[in-house]
Design a protein around this motif. Sequence first.
Motif, short mmCIF file in Angstrom:
data_model
loop_
_atom_site.label_atom_id
_atom_site.label_comp_id
_atom_site.label_asym_id
_atom_site.label_seq_id
_atom_site.Cartn_x
_atom_site.Cartn_y
_atom_site.Cartn_z
N ASP A 176 -3.37 5.01 -0.22
CA ASP A 176 -4.31 3.97 0.18
C ASP A 176 -4.74 4.11 1.64
OD1 ASP A 176 -4.16 2.38 -2.31
OD2 ASP A 176 -2.08 2.08 -1.69
N ALA A 216 -7.10 -2.30 5.49
CA ALA A 216 -7.03 -2.46 4.03
C ALA A 216 -8.01 -3.53 3.56
CB ALA A 216 -5.61 -2.83 3.61
N ASN A 254 -11.77 1.04 -7.36
CA ASN A 254 -11.44 2.32 -6.75
C ASN A 254 -12.37 3.42 -7.23
OD1 ASN A 254 -8.68 1.97 -5.18
ND2 ASN A 254 -8.52 0.76 -7.04
N ASN A 294 -11.44 -2.79 1.12
CA ASN A 294 -11.54 -3.38 -0.23
C ASN A 294 -12.11 -4.79 -0.17
OD1 ASN A 294 -10.06 -1.23 -1.87
ND2 ASN A 294 -8.55 -1.71 -0.29
N MET A 296 0.83 -1.20 0.00
CA MET A 296 0.00 0.00 0.00
C MET A 296 0.86 1.25 0.00
SD MET A 296 -3.23 -0.53 2.53
CE MET A 296 -2.21 -0.72 4.00
N ILE A 335 -11.10 7.05 2.37
CA ILE A 335 -9.75 6.53 2.63
C ILE A 335 -9.60 6.19 4.11
CG2 ILE A 335 -8.82 8.86 3.00
CD1 ILE A 335 -6.20 7.84 1.67
#
Length: 241
Positions: free
Chosen positions: A46, A117, A166, A121, A1, A74
Amino acid sequence: MRIALLEDEHEQAQHIQSILSERGHHCDSFPSGQSFLSAVLHRSYDLLILDWQIPDMTGIDVLETVRAQLNWPIPVVFLTQRDSEADIVRALDAGADDYLAKPAREAELVARINALARRTNPDNEKEVLRYGPFEINTQQRSIILHGELLTLTDKDFDLTLFLFQNQGRLLTREMLLERVWGLARDINTRTVDTHMSRLRRRLGLNPENGFRIKTIYQRGYRLEAMTANAIEDSATVSDQV
């Protein structure tokens, strides 16, 4: 990342950068709120790590600006000496995703970053992704639009998948070169622009299909779901590469 770190103590910043680098992450450090915001609002990161007490503003001020101006959620971690319950609650209420008191234990810091993370996602674990009329099969590496299989190169597929995963996020040319092509960020090339122009046509990114690739002048691109107002505007204004 790619991680942005707000930390005004040089030795502390170097220590955190070293920890993250050893785990395969790229970390840029900034000593002030203004320098941090200038980078975060114009580049692609990220995850953000914020200190609370910095010379020119508070970490809370920085967080509120990020939440107000970025178009995607974010993940943000506070890493600070302030550890009272009131401070933790205030940071979380302001939009932080996690909170760690200094000195952070190395393994715990990395574990929390990795956990954030994964939560940010969730689609990365799915085989079939659906975005409006688009169906993306990550195992077969295929994209179907309105029931018809699209003909794409391998790189076009990689770029399309990255864009949809994204959605709403500014993606700089440098980040796309790094993530999709595996090239160094300082390479000067129009490869990204050429592929974006082609994808607009091949994917049918138009009002009828509900998405568009928006060019952000001198910065990069953003895939946007088109609202009713945006669809009306597109009748008279089209994005140019």
